[in-house]
Design an enzyme around this catalytic site. Structure first.
Site, PDB file in Angstrom:
ATOM      1  N   LYS A 179      79.585  75.104 -20.976  1.00  0.00           N
ATOM      2  CA  LYS A 179      79.400  75.520 -19.575  1.00  0.00           C
ATOM      3  C   LYS A 179      80.507  74.891 -18.745  1.00  0.00           C
ATOM      4  O   LYS A 179      80.731  73.678 -18.799  1.00  0.00           O
ATOM      5  CB  LYS A 179      78.037  75.074 -19.059  1.00  0.00           C
ATOM      6  CG  LYS A 179      76.920  76.013 -19.500  1.00  0.00           C
ATOM      7  CD  LYS A 179      75.572  75.507 -19.057  1.00  0.00           C
ATOM      8  CE  LYS A 179      75.259  75.857 -17.629  1.00  0.00           C
ATOM      9  NZ  LYS A 179      73.906  75.355 -17.246  1.00  0.00           N
TER      10      LYS A 179
HETATM   11  O1  G3P Z   1      71.186  75.803 -15.247  1.00  0.00           O
HETATM   12  C1  G3P Z   1      71.091  75.181 -14.019  1.00  0.00           C
HETATM   13  C2  G3P Z   1      70.478  76.023 -12.972  1.00  0.00           C
HETATM   14  O2  G3P Z   1      69.426  76.721 -13.536  1.00  0.00           O
HETATM   15  C3  G3P Z   1      70.101  75.239 -11.746  1.00  0.00           C
HETATM   16  O3  G3P Z   1      68.742  75.266 -11.480  1.00  0.00           O
HETATM   17  O4  G3P Z   1      66.674  74.593 -10.374  1.00  0.00           O
HETATM   18  O5  G3P Z   1      68.638  73.065 -10.318  1.00  0.00           O
HETATM   19  O6  G3P Z   1      68.650  75.166  -8.981  1.00  0.00           O
HETATM   20  P1  G3P Z   1      68.158  74.497 -10.210  1.00  0.00           P
END
Ligand code: G3P
Length: 225
Positions: free
Chosen positions: A86
């Site tokens: 990533k």
């Molecule tokens: O893979 C990371 C992405 O899903 C971020 O998620 O919940 O931190 O906004 P969040």
């Protein structure tokens, strides 16, 4: 359409894999740090847990393109299988993506908030782009629309990159993204369980059981045939 788990918690991943059709695991530095474990042990255990055929996405932490490439090559060697590095969508990230494509390393471009970022990442060679749906919704933007635009942009221009939508807080967001043609979603184990739950389903299953018991008691089908 791929269901991916956004988690580095081995127990949660094991449980979800047992009960749901999971295609892989995505992580990021926040998700990894939450586990407070030895990094090397953790990524090896993640691979052992999901097997070589499911995708494992691990995010680079270096600040330069060259550093990201070095990290990607080492990680690929260590975890093997279906591995994706990533890469955050920055200038160094786009440079790293172009370098990684020449080295045959699969890339997921992450932290995408706009359609032009997604297009740049795709042109650079990203296999997946990961727009952040809930974080967009949180700033009164529209995460689902951004995903929808990226999907149609890729389709209109015959771009092979796929959309791996990320950052979800509820089932409606996931469902809407899938309706718009998102190729993959990464969701937390908790959200994965919530996608299945409906009180009417619970009640229907309970009614079936009670009606059966009125006639057959504790006996199950195999006791009767
Ligand atoms: O893979 C990371 C992405 O899903 C971020 O998620 O919940 O931190 O906004 P969040």
């Amino acid at each position: 359409m791929l269901y991916i788990l956004d988690s580095a918690n081995v127990e949660e991943i094991r449980r979800c894999m047992e009960y749901f059709p999971i295609d892989g695991v995505t992580t990021n530095p926040t998700i990894i740090s939450r586990e407070k474990r030895n990094f090397l042990d953790l990524i090896k255990e993640l691979r052992e847990t999901i097997g070589p055929e499911r995708m494992l996405h691990i995010q680079a932490t270096a600040y330069t393109a060259e550093g990201m490439v070095e990290e990607a090559l080492r990680l690929k060697e260590i975890v093997g299988g279906e591995f994706y590095i990533k890469i955050p969508v920055s200038d160094e990230g786009i440079k790293a993506t172009m370098m990684l494509k020449k080295l045959d390393v699969k890339v997921t471009e992450t932290a995408i908030f706009t359609q032009p970022q997604a297009l740049l990442a795709a042109k650079a060679g990203a296999d997946f782009v990961a727009p952040y749906v809930n974080r967009l919704d949180n700033i009164v933007s529209d995460g689902v629309s951004v995903v929808s635009d990226i999907v149609s942009m890729f389709s209109t221009h015959n771009i092979e990159s796929k959309v791996l939508a990320a950052s979800f807080k509820n089932v409606e967001q996931v469902h809407s993204v899938i309706l718009k043609g998102g190729h993959a979603v990464t969701i937390t184990p908790e959200l994965c369980e919530r996608m299945l739950y409906h009180p009417l389903t619970v009640s229907a299953i309970s009614d079936f059981d009670q009606d059966w018991r009125k006639v057959y008691g504790d006996k199950r089908i195999l006791d009767l045939i």
